[in-house]
Scaffold this motif. Structure first.
Motif, PDB file in Angstrom:
ATOM      1  N   THR A  12       0.827  -1.203   0.000  1.00 57.46           N
ATOM      2  CA  THR A  12       0.000   0.000   0.000  1.00 57.46           C
ATOM      3  C   THR A  12       0.859   1.249   0.000  1.00 57.46           C
ATOM      4  OG1 THR A  12      -1.689  -1.228   1.183  1.00 57.46           O
ATOM      5  CG2 THR A  12      -1.905   1.162   1.154  1.00 57.46           C
ATOM      6  N   THR A  71     -13.673   7.489   0.705  1.00 56.72           N
ATOM      7  CA  THR A  71     -12.721   6.564   0.093  1.00 56.72           C
ATOM      8  C   THR A  71     -11.618   6.117   1.044  1.00 56.72           C
ATOM      9  OG1 THR A  71     -11.287   8.335  -0.730  1.00 56.72           O
ATOM     10  CG2 THR A  71     -13.114   7.636  -2.151  1.00 56.72           C
ATOM     11  N   ASN A  73      -9.694   4.006   3.598  1.00 61.08           N
ATOM     12  CA  ASN A  73      -9.674   2.612   4.034  1.00 61.08           C
ATOM     13  C   ASN A  73      -9.322   2.569   5.521  1.00 61.08           C
ATOM     14  OD1 ASN A  73      -9.089  -0.042   4.653  1.00 61.08           O
ATOM     15  ND2 ASN A  73      -7.846  -0.399   2.843  1.00 61.08           N
ATOM     16  N   GLU A  75     -10.320   0.020   7.470  1.00 56.32           N
ATOM     17  CA  GLU A  75     -10.268  -1.383   7.872  1.00 56.32           C
ATOM     18  C   GLU A  75      -8.843  -1.917   7.918  1.00 56.32           C
ATOM     19  OE1 GLU A  75     -12.974  -3.273   8.768  1.00 56.32           O
ATOM     20  OE2 GLU A  75     -14.064  -1.388   8.633  1.00 56.32           O
ATOM     21  N   GLU A  76      -7.995  -1.471   6.993  1.00 58.60           N
ATOM     22  CA  GLU A  76      -6.667  -2.046   6.850  1.00 58.60           C
ATOM     23  C   GLU A  76      -5.531  -1.064   7.088  1.00 58.60           C
ATOM     24  OE1 GLU A  76      -7.643  -5.265   3.423  1.00 58.60           O
ATOM     25  OE2 GLU A  76      -7.777  -3.163   2.879  1.00 58.60           O
TER      26      GLU A  76
END
Length: 104
Positions: A12, A71, A73, A75-76
């Motif tokens: 990422t 948009t 993220n 969660e991660e």
């Protein structure tokens, strides 16, 4: 929150460093010399990028509000719980992706 851990962070972080979505993508072999980083050039060092992915949700004042909240993220990313040593190790890894040629 460590859902996918260190390997996911590396992947990422590389996408962010390379400015995915910005229209100008640097080749991986020059990643340590192609700052500023992210799609909007907000970070000047690899350390800042790694800190953002690690602690974004824990220190919103430091990193500011998201441009498009829908948009993000959560969660991660944003609360990975990396130690300072793990952050430094990731920065060191990213620097190994830089070759000896000048940045474009």
């Amino acid at each position: 929150m460590r859902t996918r851990g260190f390997p996911f962070l590396i992947a990422t972080a590389l996408l962010g460093l390379l400015g995915c979505g910005s229209g100008s993508v640097a080749p991986v072999p020059v990643v340590a010399r192609t700052g500023p980083y992210m799609h909007n050039g907000v970070f000047t060092t690899l350390k800042e990028v790694v800190a953002f992915y690690d602690r974004r949700d824990l220190d919103p004042v430091r990193f500011g509000p998201p441009e498009v909240p829908e948009t993000v993220n959560r969660e991660e990313l944003g609360n990975l719980g990396l130690s300072e040593a793990e952050e430094d190790a990731l920065v060191a890894f990213l620097k190994t992706l830089t070759d000896g040629y000048p940045a474009p």
